[in-house]
Design a protein around this motif. Sequence first.
Motif, mmCIF file in Angstrom:
data_model
loop_
_atom_site.group_PDB
_atom_site.id
_atom_site.type_symbol
_atom_site.label_atom_id
_atom_site.label_comp_id
_atom_site.label_asym_id
_atom_site.label_seq_id
_atom_site.Cartn_x
_atom_site.Cartn_y
_atom_site.Cartn_z
ATOM 1 N N GLY A 1 87.277 -7.037 54.008
ATOM 2 C CA GLY A 1 85.905 -7.519 53.968
ATOM 3 C C GLY A 1 84.865 -6.655 54.638
ATOM 4 O O GLY A 1 83.686 -6.732 54.306
ATOM 5 N N TYR A 2 85.291 -5.769 55.571
ATOM 6 C CA TYR A 2 84.309 -5.091 56.415
ATOM 7 C C TYR A 2 83.501 -4.019 55.687
ATOM 8 O O TYR A 2 82.356 -3.728 56.065
ATOM 9 C CB TYR A 2 85.019 -4.476 57.622
ATOM 10 N N ALA A 3 84.063 -3.411 54.654
ATOM 11 C CA ALA A 3 83.377 -2.307 53.963
ATOM 12 C C ALA A 3 82.345 -2.790 52.946
ATOM 13 O O ALA A 3 81.650 -1.973 52.336
ATOM 14 C CB ALA A 3 84.398 -1.409 53.268
ATOM 15 N N THR A 4 82.205 -4.075 52.780
ATOM 16 C CA THR A 4 81.338 -4.598 51.719
ATOM 17 C C THR A 4 79.879 -4.222 51.909
ATOM 18 O O THR A 4 79.220 -3.756 50.967
ATOM 19 C CB THR A 4 81.468 -6.138 51.640
ATOM 20 N N VAL A 5 79.335 -4.411 53.108
ATOM 21 C CA VAL A 5 77.897 -4.178 53.325
ATOM 22 C C VAL A 5 77.512 -2.713 53.151
ATOM 23 O O VAL A 5 76.579 -2.404 52.404
ATOM 24 C CB VAL A 5 77.459 -4.718 54.696
ATOM 25 N N PRO A 6 78.197 -1.736 53.805
ATOM 26 C CA PRO A 6 77.803 -0.346 53.572
ATOM 27 C C PRO A 6 77.963 0.092 52.129
ATOM 28 O O PRO A 6 77.138 0.857 51.601
ATOM 29 C CB PRO A 6 78.718 0.456 54.514
ATOM 30 N N ALA A 7 79.013 -0.396 51.453
ATOM 31 C CA ALA A 7 79.195 -0.053 50.039
ATOM 32 C C ALA A 7 78.070 -0.642 49.188
ATOM 33 O O ALA A 7 77.577 -0.003 48.254
ATOM 34 C CB ALA A 7 80.550 -0.566 49.545
ATOM 35 N N ALA A 8 77.628 -1.861 49.532
ATOM 36 C CA ALA A 8 76.538 -2.497 48.780
ATOM 37 C C ALA A 8 75.232 -1.730 48.949
ATOM 38 O O ALA A 8 74.496 -1.518 47.974
ATOM 39 C CB ALA A 8 76.368 -3.941 49.246
ATOM 40 N N LEU A 9 74.927 -1.296 50.149
ATOM 41 C CA LEU A 9 73.700 -0.531 50.391
ATOM 42 C C LEU A 9 73.739 0.803 49.649
ATOM 43 O O LEU A 9 72.730 1.254 49.088
ATOM 44 C CB LEU A 9 73.504 -0.307 51.890
ATOM 45 N N LEU A 10 74.921 1.422 49.624
ATOM 46 C CA LEU A 10 75.087 2.682 48.893
ATOM 47 C C LEU A 10 74.916 2.460 47.386
ATOM 48 O O LEU A 10 74.302 3.277 46.688
ATOM 49 C CB LEU A 10 76.474 3.254 49.196
ATOM 50 N N TYR A 11 75.442 1.364 46.891
ATOM 51 C CA TYR A 11 75.312 1.012 45.469
ATOM 52 C C TYR A 11 73.850 0.800 45.089
ATOM 53 O O TYR A 11 73.370 1.312 44.066
ATOM 54 C CB TYR A 11 76.130 -0.256 45.220
ATOM 55 N N LEU A 12 73.134 0.060 45.912
ATOM 56 C CA LEU A 12 71.726 -0.207 45.627
ATOM 57 C C LEU A 12 70.902 1.079 45.631
ATOM 58 O O LEU A 12 69.999 1.250 44.809
ATOM 59 C CB LEU A 12 71.167 -1.187 46.666
ATOM 60 N N LYS A 13 71.231 1.990 46.519
ATOM 61 C CA LYS A 13 70.450 3.230 46.647
ATOM 62 C C LYS A 13 70.795 4.253 45.569
ATOM 63 O O LYS A 13 69.904 4.812 44.924
ATOM 64 C CB LYS A 13 70.675 3.850 48.029
ATOM 65 N N THR A 14 72.094 4.500 45.351
ATOM 66 C CA THR A 14 72.494 5.622 44.498
ATOM 67 C C THR A 14 72.654 5.262 43.020
ATOM 68 O O THR A 14 72.479 6.119 42.160
ATOM 69 C CB THR A 14 73.818 6.225 44.995
ATOM 70 N N VAL A 15 72.988 4.023 42.724
ATOM 71 C CA VAL A 15 73.217 3.626 41.328
ATOM 72 C C VAL A 15 72.029 2.849 40.761
ATOM 73 O O VAL A 15 71.542 3.152 39.673
ATOM 74 C CB VAL A 15 74.513 2.800 41.192
ATOM 75 N N LEU A 16 71.549 1.857 41.506
ATOM 76 C CA LEU A 16 70.429 1.057 41.023
ATOM 77 C C LEU A 16 69.079 1.663 41.381
ATOM 78 O O LEU A 16 68.038 1.155 40.950
ATOM 79 C CB LEU A 16 70.525 -0.366 41.581
ATOM 80 N N ASN A 17 69.083 2.752 42.179
ATOM 81 C CA ASN A 17 67.865 3.490 42.537
ATOM 82 C C ASN A 17 66.787 2.601 43.182
ATOM 83 O O ASN A 17 65.597 2.713 42.865
ATOM 84 C CB ASN A 17 67.282 4.197 41.298
ATOM 85 N N VAL A 18 67.235 1.722 44.071
ATOM 86 C CA VAL A 18 66.296 0.884 44.808
ATOM 87 C C VAL A 18 65.514 1.762 45.779
ATOM 88 O O VAL A 18 66.072 2.645 46.432
ATOM 89 C CB VAL A 18 67.061 -0.226 45.573
ATOM 90 N N GLU A 19 64.217 1.548 45.869
ATOM 91 C CA GLU A 19 63.371 2.365 46.739
ATOM 92 C C GLU A 19 63.714 2.144 48.211
ATOM 93 O O GLU A 19 64.217 1.091 48.605
ATOM 94 C CB GLU A 19 61.897 2.038 46.487
ATOM 95 N N ASP A 20 63.421 3.171 49.014
ATOM 96 C CA ASP A 20 63.827 3.140 50.417
ATOM 97 C C ASP A 20 63.242 1.949 51.177
ATOM 98 O O ASP A 20 63.918 1.346 52.009
ATOM 99 C CB ASP A 20 63.409 4.442 51.115
ATOM 100 N N ASN A 21 61.977 1.629 50.904
ATOM 101 C CA ASN A 21 61.368 0.512 51.640
ATOM 102 C C ASN A 21 62.031 -0.817 51.281
ATOM 103 O O ASN A 21 62.176 -1.707 52.125
ATOM 104 C CB ASN A 21 59.861 0.458 51.393
ATOM 105 N N ILE A 22 62.474 -0.961 50.022
ATOM 106 C CA ILE A 22 63.201 -2.179 49.621
ATOM 107 C C ILE A 22 64.589 -2.183 50.256
ATOM 108 O O ILE A 22 65.098 -3.228 50.669
ATOM 109 C CB ILE A 22 63.320 -2.266 48.082
ATOM 110 N N LEU A 23 65.178 -0.990 50.366
ATOM 111 C CA LEU A 23 66.502 -0.889 50.979
ATOM 112 C C LEU A 23 66.458 -1.325 52.443
ATOM 113 O O LEU A 23 67.390 -1.952 52.951
ATOM 114 C CB LEU A 23 67.008 0.552 50.871
ATOM 115 N N ILE A 24 65.361 -0.994 53.103
ATOM 116 C CA ILE A 24 65.185 -1.423 54.492
ATOM 117 C C ILE A 24 65.156 -2.946 54.571
ATOM 118 O O ILE A 24 65.696 -3.556 55.506
ATOM 119 C CB ILE A 24 63.900 -0.817 55.081
ATOM 120 N N LEU A 25 64.545 -3.591 53.569
ATOM 121 C CA LEU A 25 64.514 -5.056 53.540
ATOM 122 C C LEU A 25 65.923 -5.633 53.393
ATOM 123 O O LEU A 25 66.241 -6.676 53.969
ATOM 124 C CB LEU A 25 63.623 -5.545 52.402
#
Length: 401
Positions: free
Chosen positions: A231-255
């Motif tokens: 379970g522990y790797a879920t959050v960092p992997a999710a943030l990486l997914y949002l940034k690199t695959v879904l191209n979420v903007e940095d300010n949204i990523l901070i949210l």
Amino acid sequence: MNERRKSEWKAILSSCCGFTGEVALTDSAVILLFAAGLGAGDELAMLTTSLLPLFNGLLLIPMAALAVRCGGRRLLNLACFSAGCCYFAAVAAPWFGRAAMPVLIGAIAATAFCLTGFIATWFPLLESFLPPRRRAAFLSRMRFCHQLSGVIFLCLAAAAAGRNPSIGRLQLILFLSGILFCGRLFWIRRIPDYPVPVREVPEIAAGLKHSLANRPLRNFSLYLFGLNLFGYATVPAALLYLKTVLNVEDNILILFSAASLAGMLTGYRAMPFLLRRIASPRLLLLLHLGYAAAALLLFAIRSETCAELLLAGGALALHSFATAAISVIASAEMMNLARPGNKTMAMAFSGALFYGGYGLSRVIGAFLLGANFFTGENFPRFFLAGAIALLGILPFHYRGT
């Protein structure tokens, strides 16, 4: 206020100082940017954040045996002092020129090594003045306070760093966090020594034998290892997914990071209320299901529509809430299940499995990152695999004594 209550507040202040400095060096964007600025790749930078939990998993048991032999308080003071010296060596890494990166990695590794001595003696120190009925509430309050202090420091550090911080500015931030880190020893030294009613078992083999024979502690610790591993790797992997695959903007990523943090703070704050109404084993089962639900929600995220992004934020908050709440139950039950005469070794045995799951999860994440696994459709598959694994270990959940 009686002496034991004063000791509780000194322990909280110590935790706030230590955690704030610790998170800046081992588990924040500050150290990732610092390492990257000295030439580390993404996988090496991520690996630096795995050293502390990995060392805890490997070295807590021998450190506990050393604590019993030479004295817990003596090892605690030495570990905190040595970790502080290694911390400042890491901060000084840019001054070593071409050797800066090896010095940084070596100093972080040395800091993590010293901190295993702190972890091995910290919980026995708390157990010496905390009555069983106050443990969960105290741990919730302590972790809420130290998490909040860490958040405040990192927010101030982000404001001071600016958009493109130089190595010198990052070094100054780490220097200030190092000064805070030294506050851990300052407050620990002000906690009185409390008598231990039963003499501890000093040998590793004998201590481990007693710990393994303690069936409730053994089963609980193995269960926590699996829970953290999957379970522990879920959050960092999710943030990486949002940034690199879904191209979420940095300010949204901070949210999204803020949502994760809010979930964790809420988890710590809510635990005293929840434990008064739900027994620990049943609450742990619900939190386990929360882990799996968060992974399944992230598996369903395939685009950056508003609805799916809100769903992702909710999943991250749920996962972090469960992480915080599980850590409180884990520490409280570990102290309750450890038997007199083997407290230090039993807590180290349990802590080794708990942190070992954390560390191994991050090492696997760093390996997958270096192997370019985290691309495209592999992210949803990773979340699905995590959810299936979590549901697979559900029959082994802790049912209490």
